[in-house]
Design an enzyme around this catalytic site. Structure first.
Site, mmCIF file in Angstrom:
data_model
loop_
_atom_site.group_PDB
_atom_site.id
_atom_site.type_symbol
_atom_site.label_atom_id
_atom_site.label_comp_id
_atom_site.label_asym_id
_atom_site.label_seq_id
_atom_site.Cartn_x
_atom_site.Cartn_y
_atom_site.Cartn_z
ATOM 1 N N GLY A 9 0.753 -1.428 0.031
ATOM 2 C CA GLY A 9 -0.049 -0.117 0.090
ATOM 3 C C GLY A 9 0.842 1.259 0.110
ATOM 4 O O GLY A 9 1.882 1.280 -0.437
ATOM 5 N N THR A 32 -3.806 -7.170 -4.404
ATOM 6 C CA THR A 32 -3.991 -6.992 -6.048
ATOM 7 C C THR A 32 -2.671 -6.750 -6.629
ATOM 8 O O THR A 32 -1.923 -6.340 -5.976
ATOM 9 C CB THR A 32 -5.112 -5.502 -6.121
ATOM 10 N N LYS A 188 5.676 2.859 19.513
ATOM 11 C CA LYS A 188 5.221 3.796 18.479
ATOM 12 C C LYS A 188 3.840 4.008 18.499
ATOM 13 O O LYS A 188 3.095 5.093 18.221
ATOM 14 C CB LYS A 188 4.944 2.626 17.387
ATOM 15 N N GLU A 195 1.601 12.425 18.458
ATOM 16 C CA GLU A 195 1.117 12.880 17.371
ATOM 17 C C GLU A 195 -0.245 13.506 17.323
ATOM 18 O O GLU A 195 -0.336 14.826 16.638
ATOM 19 C CB GLU A 195 1.319 11.856 16.249
ATOM 20 N N TYR A 196 -1.005 12.580 17.742
ATOM 21 C CA TYR A 196 -2.405 13.346 18.118
ATOM 22 C C TYR A 196 -2.496 14.691 18.641
ATOM 23 O O TYR A 196 -3.215 15.744 18.262
ATOM 24 C CB TYR A 196 -3.356 12.329 18.760
#
Length: 339
Positions: A9, A32, A188, A195-196
Site C-alpha cells: 500500500g 491486488t 510507536k 502525534e494526535y
C-alpha cells in the site's frame, strides 16, 4: 539481504522500493496484483500467492507484513503452514502491543521468530527514510539489522544531541531495538498518541488565527448570544500560509508536522476539499488506556482523541441533548448555524 514484503500500500510499496535501492532482494506480494507488477519492473521478484512468496525465499526467511493490524492474525495463520523453524515474521503496521506479546509466544512455540516494528515516515519515507521502533528477540533483531539500517534515514544533516558522544547504539541512525516483544509497538503507540496532541495544537492555534477578523463580522445581539465585547480588538486578516512559513524558520514550534501544515496551506489556504472528519486508527486509544493502567495523567492526548470523535459527528446526540435541556429549563430556542 533477501526479504519478503506483504502489503504494498502507501507505505509498503515505498519501503520495498527503498530496500531495492539499498541493494536488497525483495520478494513481494499484494492482494491486488498492480503494485506487484510495478515493483517487478523496479527489480523485485513477484509472487502470485503467499505460498509462492515463501517458496521464493531462502530459509531462514524474513517476511515483513505491512498490513492493517486487524488482518495480521489471519495472515500469520495463512503463512504458518509454509514456514520453517528459525523463520522471522515482522509486523511493521500499527498492531496493539498486547497482541504482539501473544503472537510472539504462540510463534515461539513453533520456533518462528516474531518482531514488532513501529514504522513512522508516511508516504515520503522512500526519500526521507523511516523511523523504526523495534521489539523482539535479540538474535532475530540483530539478523535483520541490514534491513533496518537501509530503511532508516541515517544520521543525515540533523545535528548530534549534546552529550551523546559517550552513547552507543543505532538511535542516531533512526532505528532502535526498544526491548522484548511488544516494546516496539508500545513505543510507536505512544509516538502516535503524541502525534494526535501535536496535530491538535497546530490545528487549534491556526483556527484562532483564522478567526482573528471576527470583529469585522456582523454581531448578533440577543439573549442567546454572548456578544463580542471589543470588536476593534479582532480586526486582523491574517495570511495563514505565510504565518506557517515564518514559524518554520527558527521558531521554537518548528517541526516536520509544521512543514506539512505549511505545504497544505500553500496548496489551498481555505482547505476547501476537506470535510474535517478525522479518523483514528487505534493508537491514540491504546495510549490513553496504557496511561490509565499506569495512573499517568495525559489530559492533552485525551482531549486530542476526543476531538477526533467530535469531528466525525459522535457528539451530535450529546449536542442535541444540550439544546433540549436548555429548552426544557429555560425555553431557549436553538439558533440556526447561520446565526
Amino acid at each position: 539481504m533477501q526479504i519478503g514484503m506483504i502489503g504494498l500500500g502507501r507505505m509498503g510499496a515505498n519501503m520495498a522500493q527503498r530496500l531495492l535501492l539499498g541493494g536488497h532482494q525483495c520478494v513481494v506480494f499484494n492482494r491486488t496484483p498492480a503494485p506487484v507488477r510495478k515493483l517487478v519492473k523496479a527489480g523485485a521478484i513477484g509472487a502470485v500467492a503467499l505460498a509462492d512468496l515463501v517458496k521464493k525465499l531462502k530459509p531462514p526467511r524474513a517476511i515483513w507484513m505491512m498490513i492493517p493490524g486487524a488482518f495480521v492474525d489471519q495472515l500469520i495463520a495463512d503463512l504458518l503452514p509454509h514456514l520453517d523453524p528459525d523463520d522471522i515474521l515482522i509486523d511493521g503496521g500499527n498492531s496493539y502491543y498486547v497482541d504482539d506479546i501473544r503472537r510472539a509466544k504462540e510463534l515461539a512455540a513453533k520456533n518462528v521468530h516474531y518482531i514488532d516494528c513501529g514504522t513512522s515516515g508516511g508516504v515520503v519515507g522512500l526519500e526521507r527514510g523511516y523511523c523504526l521502533m523495534i521489539g523482539g528477540p535479540d538474535e532475530a533483531v540483530a539478523r535483520l539489522d541490514p534491513v533496518f539500517k537501509t530503511l532508516a534515514p541515517g544520521v543525515g544533516v540533523i545535528p548530534r544531541t549534546a552529550g551523546r558522544k559517550k552513547r552507543k547504539g543505532t538511535a542516531e541512525q533512526g532505528y532502535l531495538h526498544c526491548g522484548p516483544s511488544g516494546a516496539g509497538h508500545f513505543v510507536k503507540m505512544v509516538h502516535n498518541g503524541i502525534e494526535y496532541g501535536l496535530m491538535a495544537a497546530y490545528a487549534e492555534g491556526m483556527d484562532i488565527l483564522a478567526h482573528a477578523n471576527v470583529g469585522n463580522s456582523k454581531q448578533s445581539h440577543d439573549a442567546e448570544t454572548t456578544p463580542l465585547r471589543n470588536p476593534e480588538e479582532f480586526q486582523f486578516v491574517l495570511d495563514l500560509p505565510e504565518i506557517a512559513e515564518v514559524w518554520r524558520r527558527g521558531s521554537v514550534i518548528a517541526s516536520w508536522l509544521l512543514d506539512l501544515t505549511a505545504a497544505a496551506l500553500v496548496k489551498d489556504p481555505t482547505l476547501a476539499k476537506f470535510d474535517g472528519r478525522v479518523s483514528d486508527s487505534g493508537e491514540g486509544r491504546w495510549t490513553i488506556k496504557a496511561a490509565i493502567d499506569e495512573a499517568v495523567p495525559v489530559p492533552v492526548l485525551s482531549t486530542a482523541l476526543y476531538s477526533r470523535f467530535s469531528s466525525r459527528g459522535e457528539a451530535e446526540f450529546a449536542d442535541k441533548l444540550l439544546s433540549a435541556m436548555r429548552f426544557e429549563f429555560g425555553g431557549h430556542v436553538e439558533k440556526s448555524a447561520g446565526g
